[in-house]
Design a protein around this motif. Structure first.
Motif, PDB file in Angstrom:
ATOM      1  N   ASN A  72     -87.852 -17.534 115.378  1.00 18.80           N
ATOM      2  CA  ASN A  72     -88.334 -16.658 116.453  1.00 18.80           C
ATOM      3  C   ASN A  72     -89.789 -16.231 116.335  1.00 18.80           C
ATOM      4  O   ASN A  72     -90.375 -15.786 117.323  1.00 18.80           O
ATOM      5  CB  ASN A  72     -87.452 -15.400 116.509  1.00 18.80           C
ATOM      6  CG  ASN A  72     -85.992 -15.738 116.733  1.00 18.80           C
ATOM      7  OD1 ASN A  72     -85.656 -16.496 117.641  1.00 18.80           O
ATOM      8  ND2 ASN A  72     -85.112 -15.198 115.896  1.00 18.80           N
ATOM      9  N   LEU A  73     -90.355 -16.336 115.170  1.00 16.22           N
ATOM     10  CA  LEU A  73     -91.725 -15.849 114.961  1.00 16.22           C
ATOM     11  C   LEU A  73     -92.720 -16.661 115.787  1.00 16.22           C
ATOM     12  O   LEU A  73     -92.741 -17.884 115.738  1.00 16.22           O
ATOM     13  CB  LEU A  73     -92.094 -15.936 113.483  1.00 16.22           C
ATOM     14  CG  LEU A  73     -93.470 -15.396 113.102  1.00 16.22           C
ATOM     15  CD1 LEU A  73     -93.560 -13.901 113.365  1.00 16.22           C
ATOM     16  CD2 LEU A  73     -93.764 -15.690 111.641  1.00 16.22           C
ATOM     17  N   VAL A  74     -93.541 -15.972 116.571  1.00 19.89           N
ATOM     18  CA  VAL A  74     -94.579 -16.628 117.368  1.00 19.89           C
ATOM     19  C   VAL A  74     -95.855 -16.692 116.549  1.00 19.89           C
ATOM     20  O   VAL A  74     -96.344 -15.673 116.061  1.00 19.89           O
ATOM     21  CB  VAL A  74     -94.831 -15.883 118.694  1.00 19.89           C
ATOM     22  CG1 VAL A  74     -95.958 -16.550 119.476  1.00 19.89           C
ATOM     23  CG2 VAL A  74     -93.554 -15.841 119.525  1.00 19.89           C
ATOM     24  N   THR A  75     -96.374 -17.881 116.380  1.00 17.83           N
ATOM     25  CA  THR A  75     -97.533 -18.119 115.519  1.00 17.83           C
ATOM     26  C   THR A  75     -98.558 -18.960 116.259  1.00 17.83           C
ATOM     27  O   THR A  75     -98.209 -19.782 117.105  1.00 17.83           O
ATOM     28  CB  THR A  75     -97.093 -18.854 114.232  1.00 17.83           C
ATOM     29  OG1 THR A  75     -96.129 -18.069 113.554  1.00 17.83           O
ATOM     30  CG2 THR A  75     -98.261 -19.113 113.306  1.00 17.83           C
ATOM     31  N   ALA A 130     -93.295 -20.419 119.328  1.00 15.65           N
ATOM     32  CA  ALA A 130     -92.241 -19.740 118.578  1.00 15.65           C
ATOM     33  C   ALA A 130     -91.598 -20.697 117.587  1.00 15.65           C
ATOM     34  O   ALA A 130     -91.336 -21.858 117.915  1.00 15.65           O
ATOM     35  CB  ALA A 130     -91.174 -19.199 119.525  1.00 15.65           C
ATOM     36  N   GLY A 131     -91.354 -20.208 116.370  1.00 14.23           N
ATOM     37  CA  GLY A 131     -90.693 -20.982 115.336  1.00 14.23           C
ATOM     38  C   GLY A 131     -91.671 -21.506 114.308  1.00 14.23           C
ATOM     39  O   GLY A 131     -92.665 -22.151 114.661  1.00 14.23           O
ATOM     40  N   ILE A 132     -91.410 -21.180 113.024  1.00 15.57           N
ATOM     41  CA  ILE A 132     -92.243 -21.692 111.932  1.00 15.57           C
ATOM     42  C   ILE A 132     -91.332 -22.334 110.894  1.00 15.57           C
ATOM     43  O   ILE A 132     -90.251 -21.830 110.593  1.00 15.57           O
ATOM     44  CB  ILE A 132     -93.093 -20.586 111.281  1.00 15.57           C
ATOM     45  CG1 ILE A 132     -92.198 -19.486 110.690  1.00 15.57           C
ATOM     46  CG2 ILE A 132     -94.085 -20.013 112.278  1.00 15.57           C
ATOM     47  CD1 ILE A 132     -92.958 -18.485 109.829  1.00 15.57           C
ATOM     48  N   TYR A 133     -91.783 -23.480 110.339  1.00 14.06           N
ATOM     49  CA  TYR A 133     -90.963 -24.242 109.409  1.00 14.06           C
ATOM     50  C   TYR A 133     -91.853 -24.849 108.330  1.00 14.06           C
ATOM     51  O   TYR A 133     -92.816 -25.544 108.642  1.00 14.06           O
ATOM     52  CB  TYR A 133     -90.200 -25.345 110.143  1.00 14.06           C
ATOM     53  CG  TYR A 133     -89.419 -24.794 111.315  1.00 14.06           C
ATOM     54  CD1 TYR A 133     -88.128 -24.297 111.144  1.00 14.06           C
ATOM     55  CD2 TYR A 133     -90.001 -24.713 112.584  1.00 14.06           C
ATOM     56  CE1 TYR A 133     -87.435 -23.744 112.215  1.00 14.06           C
ATOM     57  CE2 TYR A 133     -89.314 -24.170 113.651  1.00 14.06           C
ATOM     58  CZ  TYR A 133     -88.027 -23.678 113.459  1.00 14.06           C
ATOM     59  OH  TYR A 133     -87.345 -23.119 114.504  1.00 14.06           O
ATOM     60  N   ALA A 134     -91.505 -24.594 107.064  1.00 12.87           N
ATOM     61  CA  ALA A 134     -92.284 -25.139 105.954  1.00 12.87           C
ATOM     62  C   ALA A 134     -91.325 -25.706 104.912  1.00 12.87           C
ATOM     63  O   ALA A 134     -91.020 -25.059 103.908  1.00 12.87           O
ATOM     64  CB  ALA A 134     -93.186 -24.066 105.346  1.00 12.87           C
ATOM     65  N   PRO A 135     -90.809 -26.918 105.144  1.00 12.76           N
ATOM     66  CA  PRO A 135     -89.892 -27.520 104.176  1.00 12.76           C
ATOM     67  C   PRO A 135     -90.632 -27.981 102.926  1.00 12.76           C
ATOM     68  O   PRO A 135     -91.784 -28.404 103.000  1.00 12.76           O
ATOM     69  CB  PRO A 135     -89.315 -28.713 104.941  1.00 12.76           C
ATOM     70  CG  PRO A 135     -90.390 -29.077 105.921  1.00 12.76           C
ATOM     71  CD  PRO A 135     -91.054 -27.793 106.299  1.00 12.76           C
TER      72      PRO A 135
END
Length: 199
Positions: A72-75, A130-135
């Motif tokens: 949900n985080l808007v970046t 919206a959406g942050i992902y750091a695999p």
């Protein structure tokens, strides 16, 4: 780092304050695509710990943790558009491999530069999303949108130095069996940044 917002979970920082929108940071957009070992291509937002994902062309490695994940985080992302007609979204502090083989922060890319597979950049735009992902993979890299090799790291002094620290950690413990892997590896990446900035 970015203060309390570094630990933003579901839009809230550790002190309970709202952190729904932030600039900069350390992640991919959820629309970036990755290839699984089984051959299926999925959105970054659908990737899970344990998935075997392409980290270099033709090479696969399991996702051992997410250093950051929030649907949900808007970046504010940089949308890097290419001559191939596609684009990838990543934050400015995230390292990406160039055609010269070096890993540089996305904020240092310029129109006309080439990415890891030789594809030329045609435009770079600011794009809130919206959406942050750091695999995090064992190799410290991940292939995005087919052939673009991108680092798993950001907000550190060097991709290579950070991967060396994580490799040393992996040599003495089994990353896949940590209950608190995400928190530990956040500490490792921050610590490696401090070590190599001061060296």
């Amino acid at each position: 780092g970015n203060g309390a917002e570094d630990d933003c979970v579901d839009g809230k920082s550790a002190d309970g304050s709202d952190c729904k929108k932030k600039k900069g940071g350390f992640c991919f957009g959820g629309d970036c695509q990755v290839r699984l070992a089984a051959g299926r291509v999925i959105a970054m937002s659908a990737l899970r710990v344990g998935d075997s994902v392409e980290t270099q062309p033709g090479v696969f490695s399991p996702v051992v943790a997410f250093l950051h994940r929030d649907d949900n985080l808007v970046t504010e992302f940089l949308r890097v558009e290419t001559a191939r007609g596609d684009a990838l979204s990543l934050t400015g502090n995230h390292f990406i491999q160039t055609g010269a083989g070096a890993f540089v922060k996305a904020s240092r890319l310029a129109v006309g530069d080439c990415l890891s597979d030789g594809t030329r950049i045609t435009a770079i735009r600011a794009a809130p999303q919206a959406g942050i992902y750091a695999p995090l993979t064992c190799h410290g890299t991940i292939c995005v949108n087919g052939t673009y090799q991108v680092s798993c790291y950001s907000d550190v002094a060097s991709h290579d130095d950070t991967q060396n620290v994580v490799t040393m950690l992996a040599a003495v413990t089994d990353l896949g069996h940590f209950d608190a892997t995400t928190g530990l590896l956040r500490d490792v990446t921050r610590m490696s940044s401090e070590i190599f900035v001061c060296a």
